[in-house]
Design a protein around this motif. Sequence first.
Motif, PDB file in Angstrom:
ATOM      1  N   UNK A 129      25.208  58.258 -85.914  1.00 24.06           N
ATOM      2  CA  UNK A 129      24.530  57.125 -85.265  1.00 24.06           C
ATOM      3  C   UNK A 129      24.420  55.938 -86.208  1.00 24.06           C
ATOM      4  N   UNK A 130      24.106  56.227 -87.458  1.00 21.44           N
ATOM      5  CA  UNK A 130      23.974  55.146 -88.448  1.00 21.44           C
ATOM      6  C   UNK A 130      25.329  54.465 -88.676  1.00 21.44           C
ATOM      7  N   UNK A 131      26.390  55.282 -88.792  1.00 22.85           N
ATOM      8  CA  UNK A 131      27.736  54.705 -88.996  1.00 22.85           C
ATOM      9  C   UNK A 131      28.094  53.750 -87.864  1.00 22.85           C
ATOM     10  N   UNK A 132      27.746  54.160 -86.644  1.00 25.07           N
ATOM     11  CA  UNK A 132      28.073  53.350 -85.470  1.00 25.07           C
ATOM     12  C   UNK A 132      27.301  52.013 -85.532  1.00 25.07           C
ATOM     13  N   UNK A 133      26.010  52.132 -85.875  1.00 24.89           N
ATOM     14  CA  UNK A 133      25.192  50.912 -85.968  1.00 24.89           C
ATOM     15  C   UNK A 133      25.703  49.977 -87.065  1.00 24.89           C
ATOM     16  N   UNK A 134      26.078  50.572 -88.208  1.00 22.52           N
ATOM     17  CA  UNK A 134      26.575  49.761 -89.333  1.00 22.52           C
ATOM     18  C   UNK A 134      27.834  49.015 -88.917  1.00 22.52           C
ATOM     19  N   UNK A 135      28.746  49.728 -88.256  1.00 24.29           N
ATOM     20  CA  UNK A 135      29.989  49.067 -87.794  1.00 24.29           C
ATOM     21  C   UNK A 135      29.650  47.916 -86.858  1.00 24.29           C
ATOM     22  N   UNK A 136      28.694  48.168 -85.947  1.00 21.96           N
ATOM     23  CA  UNK A 136      28.296  47.133 -84.984  1.00 21.96           C
ATOM     24  C   UNK A 136      27.704  45.922 -85.691  1.00 21.96           C
ATOM     25  N   UNK A 137      26.836  46.171 -86.682  1.00 22.56           N
ATOM     26  CA  UNK A 137      26.206  45.049 -87.398  1.00 22.56           C
ATOM     27  C   UNK A 137      27.243  44.251 -88.179  1.00 22.56           C
ATOM     28  N   UNK A 138      28.177  44.966 -88.797  1.00 19.72           N
ATOM     29  CA  UNK A 138      29.219  44.241 -89.558  1.00 19.72           C
ATOM     30  C   UNK A 138      30.109  43.441 -88.605  1.00 19.72           C
ATOM     31  N   UNK A 139      30.329  43.998 -87.423  1.00 15.12           N
ATOM     32  CA  UNK A 139      31.122  43.249 -86.420  1.00 15.12           C
ATOM     33  C   UNK A 139      30.379  41.969 -86.032  1.00 15.12           C
ATOM     34  N   UNK A 140      29.067  42.075 -85.861  1.00 10.69           N
ATOM     35  CA  UNK A 140      28.264  40.905 -85.467  1.00 10.69           C
ATOM     36  C   UNK A 140      28.384  39.765 -86.480  1.00 10.69           C
ATOM     37  N   UNK A 141      28.523  40.125 -87.769  1.00 15.26           N
ATOM     38  CA  UNK A 141      28.625  39.067 -88.784  1.00 15.26           C
ATOM     39  C   UNK A 141      30.091  38.766 -89.145  1.00 15.26           C
ATOM     40  N   UNK A 142      31.014  39.315 -88.347  1.00 12.10           N
ATOM     41  CA  UNK A 142      32.427  38.984 -88.515  1.00 12.10           C
ATOM     42  C   UNK A 142      33.111  39.693 -89.668  1.00 12.10           C
ATOM     43  N   UNK A 143      32.617  40.879 -90.020  1.00 12.18           N
ATOM     44  CA  UNK A 143      33.216  41.581 -91.165  1.00 12.18           C
ATOM     45  C   UNK A 143      33.494  43.047 -90.833  1.00 12.18           C
ATOM     46  N   UNK A 144      34.204  43.253 -89.748  1.00 16.70           N
ATOM     47  CA  UNK A 144      34.451  44.624 -89.328  1.00 16.70           C
ATOM     48  C   UNK A 144      35.355  45.357 -90.333  1.00 16.70           C
ATOM     49  N   UNK A 145      35.072  46.626 -90.541  1.00 18.51           N
ATOM     50  CA  UNK A 145      35.983  47.477 -91.319  1.00 18.51           C
ATOM     51  C   UNK A 145      35.927  47.343 -92.820  1.00 18.51           C
ATOM     52  N   UNK A 146      34.841  46.793 -93.366  1.00 19.56           N
ATOM     53  CA  UNK A 146      34.782  46.682 -94.831  1.00 19.56           C
ATOM     54  C   UNK A 146      33.715  47.616 -95.423  1.00 19.56           C
ATOM     55  N   UNK A 147      33.375  48.645 -94.657  1.00 19.17           N
ATOM     56  CA  UNK A 147      32.288  49.544 -95.071  1.00 19.17           C
ATOM     57  C   UNK A 147      32.489  50.143 -96.453  1.00 19.17           C
TER      58      UNK A 147
END
Lengths: 256, 256
Positions: B113-131
Amino acid sequence: MFKLINIIGLSITKILSEMGRMVLLFIETLSWVFRPPYRPFLIVKQLEFVGVKSTLVVIITGLFTGGVLALQTYYGFKMFSAESLVGATVGLSMTRELGPVLTGLMVTGRAGSAMAAEIGTMRVTEQIDALSVLAVNPVEYLIVPRVIAGVIMLPILTVLSDFLGIAGGYFVGVNLLGISSGAYINKLIQYVDLSDLYNGLIKAACFGLILAFVGCYKGYTTSGGAEGVGKATTQAVVMASAMILVADYFLTALMF
Amino acid sequence: MIRLVDVEKSFGTQKVLNHLNLEISNGKITVILGRSGEGKSVLLKHIIGLMRPDSGEIWIDDQEITGLKPRGLKEVRKRFGMLFQEAALFDSMTVGDNVAFPLREHTRKDEAGIDKLVSGLLREVGLEGIEEKMPSQLSGGMRKRVGLARALALNPEIVLFDEPTTGLDPVMTDAIGDLILETKRKFDITAVVISHDIALSAKIADELAMLHEGKIVEKAPPGAFFNSSVPVIKKFVNVQKFSLPSRDDELANHHD
């Protein structure tokens, strides 16, 4: 004259205020040791950092200290034909004094300084403020795991140092200087009690507490950017080393 | 509503906040302008309880926070998010762990669940996939975006931005402005922005306040603020307005 009194007064005020800050932070740290949240992962990480990564330096220090002790005492004892006491002397010196003190000083140089530098950098780059803003207490998160690791790992490293010191003394005394192996071991067993080892380990735990807490305190109260981090690191090593030596005197006076 | 009433703060002999009064409305973007060294960041740190005033009151809705004990303050802080000037990312953690940090600390969500939320938050700020990247591998603008993602992780009601565009190029400054507007729209937050950037302020502010000599000397919507007759505001606005050469000057220089 008034200027001199003013300078002395200011210095005393500064020292007292620093001592006060240290005591308050120490009390806060202790209060978090027994309160949740407990952080086993962070403690294990610090155990590895303080303990496992200091092993090599402790091995070298212990081995050569035992060796040089054997070498020095051999020539002294030879003058009155007491070479057989080299083993006992090395054993007592290592377990009571040199094992804990040298381990404490070496780990201060390696881990205490790194703690001050890491936490100091976190302070000047606002990472500690970020922890607070994220509703995590920085003392509980940063200082407590390091202090616990210091208290646990120093006695373990000291056992290693004691053992290697005695082994180094054995090698130099028996293999290089020709003392009988039986005499070295017999006198060692005869004169070194388990209480010597235990008391040395209690000292080591106190030194672990000192080096970890002072390193964390200096880092936590860092100010003034990169220069401040450098100063904090140096001060942490100097202060922790001095405190270890002072504490050693009082602990020795109490224990032996 | 955030209310600061008669707040005073001094460092030594230097008075940074001097009987300061300010009201910040819910659901709006309030930009606090001021020259460097005027105490804007100090003001922000008072709002979130990182600093305590020497006197005065700070109210978050109907709760006065200056006298709160650490536990009470911790609960108040969960309502806040803060983007620090240099982002203050934890440099020992990956980007993903930074954003996940508040979720792991304050929620009972599982790792998936946390991974999913983190991906979503990074997407919101335009930085998907840099975890998996470390903060040291990111540019200044990317660090700030990750800092914003972390600040938004717990769905805060109020987000504080400390000089969000300092050190960024004009294109990135504009992008951060868009991001603040977008964040306010999507997350329905109250935003308090500390800045000295007039262009950014004009773009994002619902209300502007000017901090000068420890007091708020003016607070008004953008139109009224930029036409204010307060000398310090006139000077502040005009200096930035005319710091760039006009199009005519550029052409003249080109022909020379």
